[in-house]
Design a protein around this motif. Structure first.
Motif, PDB file in Angstrom:
ATOM      1  N   THR A   1       9.103   4.723   0.099  1.00  0.00           N
ATOM      2  CA  THR A   1       7.845   6.356   0.782  1.00  0.00           C
ATOM      3  C   THR A   1       7.830   7.247   2.187  1.00  0.00           C
ATOM      4  O   THR A   1       8.182   8.598   2.650  1.00  0.00           O
ATOM      5  CB  THR A   1       6.183   5.546   1.406  1.00  0.00           C
ATOM      6  OG1 THR A   1       5.500   5.254   0.194  1.00  0.00           O
ATOM      7  CG2 THR A   1       5.186   6.826   2.179  1.00  0.00           C
TER       8      THR A   1
ATOM      9  N   ASP B   1       3.869  13.206   2.010  1.00  0.00           N
ATOM     10  CA  ASP B   1       5.354  12.130   2.126  1.00  0.00           C
ATOM     11  C   ASP B   1       5.780  11.325   0.602  1.00  0.00           C
ATOM     12  O   ASP B   1       5.765  11.962   0.080  1.00  0.00           O
ATOM     13  CB  ASP B   1       4.258  10.865   3.366  1.00  0.00           C
ATOM     14  CG  ASP B   1       3.386  10.103   2.310  1.00  0.00           C
ATOM     15  OD1 ASP B   1       3.339  10.112   1.266  1.00  0.00           O
ATOM     16  OD2 ASP B   1       2.121   9.305   3.158  1.00  0.00           O
TER      17      ASP B   1
ATOM     18  N   LEU C   1      -0.704   2.253   3.428  1.00  0.00           N
ATOM     19  CA  LEU C   1       0.216   1.256   3.421  1.00  0.00           C
ATOM     20  C   LEU C   1       1.029   0.934   5.090  1.00  0.00           C
ATOM     21  O   LEU C   1       1.201   0.118   5.362  1.00  0.00           O
ATOM     22  CB  LEU C   1       1.558   1.965   2.478  1.00  0.00           C
ATOM     23  CG  LEU C   1       3.052   1.263   2.798  1.00  0.00           C
ATOM     24  CD1 LEU C   1       3.596   0.579   2.832  1.00  0.00           C
ATOM     25  CD2 LEU C   1       3.948   2.300   2.694  1.00  0.00           C
ATOM     26  N   LEU C   2       0.759   2.055   5.849  1.00  0.00           N
ATOM     27  CA  LEU C   2       1.413   1.902   7.233  1.00  0.00           C
ATOM     28  C   LEU C   2       0.043   1.294   7.687  1.00  0.00           C
ATOM     29  O   LEU C   2       0.365   0.717   8.711  1.00  0.00           O
ATOM     30  CB  LEU C   2       2.110   3.637   7.683  1.00  0.00           C
ATOM     31  CG  LEU C   2       2.673   4.272   7.317  1.00  0.00           C
ATOM     32  CD1 LEU C   2       3.456   5.291   7.861  1.00  0.00           C
ATOM     33  CD2 LEU C   2       4.332   2.521   6.955  1.00  0.00           C
ATOM     34  N   PRO C   3      -1.193   2.046   8.250  1.00  0.00           N
ATOM     35  CA  PRO C   3      -2.289   1.252   8.692  1.00  0.00           C
ATOM     36  C   PRO C   3      -2.468  -0.345   8.606  1.00  0.00           C
ATOM     37  O   PRO C   3      -2.499  -1.411   7.343  1.00  0.00           O
ATOM     38  CB  PRO C   3      -3.519   1.763   8.749  1.00  0.00           C
ATOM     39  CG  PRO C   3      -3.038   3.094   8.124  1.00  0.00           C
ATOM     40  CD  PRO C   3      -1.544   2.537   7.451  1.00  0.00           C
TER      41      PRO C   3
ATOM     42  N   PRO D   1       1.462   6.655  11.652  1.00  0.00           N
ATOM     43  CA  PRO D   1       2.077   5.323  11.738  1.00  0.00           C
ATOM     44  C   PRO D   1       1.270   4.501  12.524  1.00  0.00           C
ATOM     45  O   PRO D   1       1.744   3.658  12.810  1.00  0.00           O
ATOM     46  CB  PRO D   1       3.655   5.751  11.663  1.00  0.00           C
ATOM     47  CG  PRO D   1       3.911   6.884  11.538  1.00  0.00           C
ATOM     48  CD  PRO D   1       2.808   7.825  11.306  1.00  0.00           C
TER      49      PRO D   1
ATOM     50  N   ARG E   1       7.615  -0.588  -0.598  1.00  0.00           N
ATOM     51  CA  ARG E   1       6.744   0.329  -0.994  1.00  0.00           C
ATOM     52  C   ARG E   1       7.164   1.201   0.771  1.00  0.00           C
ATOM     53  O   ARG E   1       6.772   3.025   0.142  1.00  0.00           O
ATOM     54  CB  ARG E   1       4.769   0.365  -0.811  1.00  0.00           C
ATOM     55  CG  ARG E   1       3.874   0.175  -1.546  1.00  0.00           C
ATOM     56  CD  ARG E   1       3.077  -0.298  -2.059  1.00  0.00           C
ATOM     57  NE  ARG E   1       2.314   0.787  -1.310  1.00  0.00           N
ATOM     58  CZ  ARG E   1       1.084   1.301  -0.967  1.00  0.00           C
ATOM     59  NH1 ARG E   1       0.231  -0.728  -0.780  1.00  0.00           N
ATOM     60  NH2 ARG E   1       0.706   2.443  -0.659  1.00  0.00           N
ATOM     61  N   MET E   2       7.425   0.494   1.807  1.00  0.00           N
ATOM     62  CA  MET E   2       7.648   1.401   2.378  1.00  0.00           C
ATOM     63  C   MET E   2       8.793   2.663   2.350  1.00  0.00           C
ATOM     64  O   MET E   2       9.212   3.316   2.341  1.00  0.00           O
ATOM     65  CB  MET E   2       7.806   0.117   3.481  1.00  0.00           C
ATOM     66  CG  MET E   2       6.988  -0.386   4.148  1.00  0.00           C
ATOM     67  SD  MET E   2       6.524   0.799   5.074  1.00  0.00           S
ATOM     68  CE  MET E   2       5.228  -0.170   6.178  1.00  0.00           C
TER      69      MET E   2
ATOM     70  N   ARG F   1       9.360  -2.158  10.843  1.00  0.00           N
ATOM     71  CA  ARG F   1       8.506  -1.024  11.114  1.00  0.00           C
ATOM     72  C   ARG F   1       9.766  -0.043  11.650  1.00  0.00           C
ATOM     73  O   ARG F   1       9.652   1.346  11.226  1.00  0.00           O
ATOM     74  CB  ARG F   1       7.357  -0.686  11.928  1.00  0.00           C
ATOM     75  CG  ARG F   1       5.944  -0.259  12.176  1.00  0.00           C
ATOM     76  CD  ARG F   1       6.277   0.005  10.585  1.00  0.00           C
ATOM     77  NE  ARG F   1       5.120  -0.556   9.625  1.00  0.00           N
ATOM     78  CZ  ARG F   1       4.035  -0.247   9.283  1.00  0.00           C
ATOM     79  NH1 ARG F   1       3.204   0.504   9.910  1.00  0.00           N
ATOM     80  NH2 ARG F   1       3.636  -1.062   8.771  1.00  0.00           N
TER      81      ARG F   1
ATOM     82  N   SER G   1       1.347   6.996   2.725  1.00  0.00           N
ATOM     83  CA  SER G   1       1.333   6.676   3.438  1.00  0.00           C
ATOM     84  C   SER G   1      -0.233   5.817   4.306  1.00  0.00           C
ATOM     85  O   SER G   1      -0.357   4.741   5.372  1.00  0.00           O
ATOM     86  CB  SER G   1       2.198   6.824   4.625  1.00  0.00           C
ATOM     87  OG  SER G   1       1.610   8.107   4.485  1.00  0.00           O
TER      88      SER G   1
END
Lengths: 241, 219, 479
Positions: free
Chosen positions: C229, C283, B151-153, B118, C225-226, C192, B148
């Motif tokens: 996931t 994940d 998605l996360l970066p 993350p 998506r979050m 987040r 991810s």
């Protein structure tokens, strides 16, 4: 050619000059107009409120009045839409179903009749004014008449037809909607009147007197100088100069 | 709580059938018009045009070295103590260890991936297929390719080969289907994350990546 | 809001009309959305043919819904998902509560979902003392404001940025600037942390694919998506009609839905999820639960007048073109689904709710909704049929029944109609005239008084057409 006029109750009672214009304009094209007096109203006020039996009772006057005619012409996209779009469903399972379906097939809105049946949209009218055209929802959406009124207006000499912003939005008439949701209807009509006024036009023209008396009602209340005319009236005036 | 049998029987009854439906006949389905024919044009160029229209940045690369240069340039714009994540197959397949020696590559094979991922500033992925018509990247998930990464970066870099680009979504769907069953996740991604919830004003990078870079290796 | 119980629609409409800022915000955004939809459908080309294709797939699916629900369930189960069946909202909430208990969840996150609004899931969680955070930017704003969504695609369409900044500043305990970048940055950073800490992610479902057992989510922000996931458990709440037969059928809806909803050629993220993460994956959720909801939907099956309502793909296009919605926004409907689709769905899903029965009247029947619908649902015809259903069930207003009985009597015969209308015109002349009379006086005349609040009444041009025609012996010029 001989056609029957479906005058509509609103034109009959409040805007008889619209019907007279239609009769004269059709005569110019060699069409003889009959007016079967048994007709009253298409029944739309009752139908739209869910009173289908009452709507049938009233609509039956048309089914009977126009029996034997090959074409029925009416100066209203909304009333023509009621007959064409809803009569087959409204009269389903009744002895009048066949006649009602036949009526649906032979009913034409005025500009539709002129363009599609007569095929000649030119009346030789001259109308030296700036005008905006209001699209009636039912004519456009139930009957698909979007270009037909404009074809007639395009033939009018010296007419300065300017586009109306947000032309696709309903004016807020909607029959009994106008009194059930009066404030909302007035808000919609006021927005439409403002859009009309901002074009700088001095004439508002349309093909449904329901819309026109709604928008016109706001313009009159505002003491606006803008004239409000049915398309047949505009053509009629343009041929009488 | 309704049982499956009751639930289905109710539907069957409402539909006016006496018993469960047999395989439906698709005869009543209208296939829709033909797609614009793109066979004559340059699919990669069309892909780039469409991807850039929605805010992705596309670099056409004639060699692997050019891909590395483009990646170095992107990483060079990031804060100094950055971590970049990628899948092991991308690291090997695209020779990423030859890019900018100072960068630390965190891969899905690493024990620390779940905790440290993350905080990654950039995620580098491949793609299964790309769609020229819409500038879309299609990524499936598996052990090697976590969801991810893209998605996360804050920055997502996708490395694709020109031959992975198809004209339309229908072809992409065909390529993604493997023996009829699907991977756990198939992402069709088009441009950076966006929202227009605040007075219909477009904002980029709400929850997903704010920057999407696509490096296309020409064949 | 459990139902449209907050007074009458007419009253809520008047409140909304008085809110000038609301009207401005809703018109501004709906104008942009419908403008973009027009451009995007034009750019695609063959829009009417794509619509027809979409309609035919939806109609086929709904007509064979038992087969497709069964097939979906089999395939979803094979992929490792657990499928639950809920006949109504209470059963759906119970199923979700059970999952929350089993997982001992402390924090639940949601991505935007109208169906969870329909079953009042957030209220249930609140009653349980469970923390549940909305992650769609618009829904997050509304959760802070403690308001329901007012649009099915743009939930906070009615909110101005000054209000949003005030809500965020209160949440942050510091001043958050009003510009979009600052507001978005705050939400991104705040949410987040929540995404990473959440135990369960709850989503709706735009489509479900029968042949693969997959769930399809369309989103732009990436919160969908979050949500699917990061948490260990994913719960999907799915209206039973959301199905498409095959993955291949999704292609057409990937074109129709974003174009109709926001005017985008394609949504930023279209996510196709099939079962939980595979054992080897790092994940994705360990468990996927799919709750298939009926809640009144099956009552429409087999009804020739209303089965087509189940074809709806929840794009919101009918809201954006509706002149009523544009003027009053979504809250005036007092219903989870506002606009024309809501005015049809509410009385169909809740046939015994008198507040829902009011909604079909809040339309001028202009037909803009049906014209905009990407799957060609005849919404304006359905509004009329619902009014007829109301009357047929004896729920018409008594005064209206009297009025239309009178109308049928009077307009059912030209020999009565002619003279009576002549009398009516005379009556108007002697009383209300063009309507410019004191309001107390106008109020005595019911509909005429309502009309004349902001408009002149039409006044007669002398004799009626039929009187003139008869006088001239059945000719226009008396020949």
């Amino acid at each position: 050619m001989r056609v029957a006029l479906f005058v509509t109750c609103l034109v009959d009672q409040y805007f008889p000059k619209v019907a007279e214009a239609v009769v004269d304009l059709l005569a110019m094209k060699g069409v003889t107009v009959a007016f079967p007096a048994r007709q009253t109203c298409c029944g739309q006020p009752a139908f739209n409120n869910g009173y289908t039996a009452e709507a049938r009772t009233v609509g039956k006057t048309l089914v009977q009045a126009f029996d034997g005619f090959t074409h029925v012409v009416t100066p209203s996209g909304s009333c023509a839409g009621m007959i064409r779009h809803y009569y087959p469903e409204l009269f389903a399972g009744t002895p009048d179903h066949e006649a009602a379906t036949a009526l649906a097939a032979k009913t034409y809105e005025f500009t539709e009749f002129v363009t599609h049946v007569l095929g000649d949209p030119d009346f030789g009218a001259i109308f030296p004014h700036r005008a905006v055209y209001h699209t009636g929802c039912h004519g456009a959406r139930l009957l698909g008449l979007r270009d037909e009124p404009l074809e007639l207006l395009a033939k009018v000499k010296e007419l300065d037809l300017v586009p109306l912003p947000f032309a696709q939005d309903c004016c807020g008439f909607g029959g009994t909607f106008a009194v059930k949701f009066a404030n909302l209807s007035v808000a919609m009509a006021t927005e439409k009147a403002r859009n009309v006024t901002e074009t700088g036009a001095n004439v508002l023209v349309g093909t449904d007197v329901g819309c026109l008396m709604n928008i016109g009602g706001v313009l009159r209340r505002q003491d606006s100088p803008i004239r409000v005319l049915h398309l047949a009236e505009l053509l009629h005036e343009g041929t009488r100069r | 709580m309704a049982s499956k049998a009751e639930f289905l029987a109710n539907i069957t009854r409402r539909l006016g059938r006496s018993g469960p439906a047999s395989v439906p006949n698709r005869g009543s389905i209208n296939a829709g018009p033909a797609e614009h024919d793109m066979s004559a044009g340059d699919l990669a160029a069309r892909f780039a045009e469409e991807a850039e229209r929605v805010g992705s940045k596309v670099v056409m690369c004639d060699s692997l070295d050019a891909v590395h240069d483009a990646l170095t340039a992107i990483i060079g714009t990031l804060p100094p103590d950055r971590v970049a994540s990628c899948s092991p197959s991308v690291l090997d397949g695209w020779g990423l260890d030859r890019v900018d020696g100072s960068i630390e590559w965190l891969t899905a094979a690493s024990e620390a991936f779940r905790e440290r991922m993350p905080a990654s500033e950039v995620g580098v992925t491949g793609a299964d297929v790309a769609i020229a018509d819409t500038g879309t990247l299609v990524l499936t998930a598996d052990a090697d390719r976590p969801r991810s990464l893209s998605l996360l970066p804050r920055v997502h870099v996708a490395l694709i080969r020109e031959e992975q680009i198809v004209a339309h979504m229908a072809e992409a769907i065909q390529r993604v289907r493997v023996n009829g069953s699907l991977p756990s996740a198939v992402q069709f991604m088009t441009g950076p994350s966006r929202s227009a919830d605040i007075e219909n004003d477009l904002s980029i990078g709400v929850h997903g990546p704010a920057e999407v870079h696509i490096l296309v290796l020409r064949s | 809001m459990s139902s449209a119980s907050n007074g009458h629609m007419t009253d809520r409409v008047d409140v909304a009309l008085a809110d000038v800022a609301l009207g401005g915000a809703v018109k501004f955004t709906t104008d942009r959305l419908r403008g973009r939809k027009a451009e995007a459908s034009e750019a695609l080309g063959d829009w009417q043919e794509w619509r027809e294709a979409g309609r035919s797939i939806r109609a086929h699916t709904v007509a064979n819904l038992d087969y497709y629900v069964d097939q979906f369930t089999t395939n979803a189960t094979a992929a490792g998902s657990t499928v639950h069946f809920a006949s109504d909202g209470v059963e759906a909430v119970a199923a979700i509560r059970q999952i929350v208990r089993e997982k001992a969840a402390k924090l639940v996150i949601k991505s935007k979902s109208m169906v969870t609004e329909e079953i009042h899931l957030n209220a249930a969680f609140e009653a349980d003392g469970l923390e549940c955070v909305e992650t769609d930017l618009g829904e997050y704003i509304l959760q802070l404001a403690k308001e329901p969504p007012s649009h099915i695609i743009v939930p906070c369409i009615h909110k101005r940025r000054s209000e949003i900044a005030a809500l965020f500043s209160a949440e942050a305990g510091r001043e958050i600037a009003q510009d979009t970048v600052s507001l978005t940055a705050f939400a991104r950073q705040k949410l987040r942390e929540t995404f990473i800490a959440a135990d369960i992610g709850i989503t709706g479902c735009n489509f479900a694919l029968a042949d693969t057992g997959s769930i399809v989510l369309f989103s732009n922000e990436g919160n969908g998506r979050m949500t699917t996931t990061l948490p260990k458990t994913h719960v999907v709440v799915m209206g039973m009609e959301r199905l498409l037969p095959t993955f291949e059928d999704l292609d057409i809806f990937a074109k129709l839905l974003p174009r109709s909803a926001t005017g985008q050629k394609i949504t930023s993220y279209m996510t196709v999820l099939t079962g939980p993460r595979r054992d080897c994956e790092v994940d994705g959720p360990d468990d996927v639960h799919i709750v298939i909801l009926d809640n009144g939907r099956s009552n429409q099956l087999g009804d020739p007048e209303f089965q087509e309502i189940l074809n709806c793909i929840r794009c919101g296009a009918c809201l954006n073109v509706c002149p009523v919605y544009r003027h009053v926004g979504g809250h005036a409907y007092g219903n989870v689904y506002p606009g024309p689709i809501g005015a049809v769905l509410a009385p169909l899903l809740r046939p015994d709710d008198p507040a829902a029965a009011e909604l079909p009247y809040a339309s001028s029947l202009c037909g803009a909704c049906a014209e905009a619908c990407p799957v060609k649902i005849p919404l304006h015809d359905m509004l009329v049929r619902l009014r007829a259903r109301n009357v047929a069930r004896g729920n018409g207003k008594p005064e209206e029944q009297i009025a239309f009985t009178g109308f049928a009597k009077l307009f059912g015969s030209a020999s009565l109609y002619g003279p009576m209308m002549q009398l009516a015109r005379l009556g108007q002349k002697l009383t209300v005239g063009n309507g410019r009379r004191p309001q107390w006086f106008m109020n005595l005349f019911g509909p005429a008084g309502a009309w004349a609040k902001g408009r002149d009444l039409p006044t007669s041009q002398g004799a009626s057409f039929r009187e003139r025609w008869a006088k001239r012996g059945g000719h226009r010029n008396g020949k």
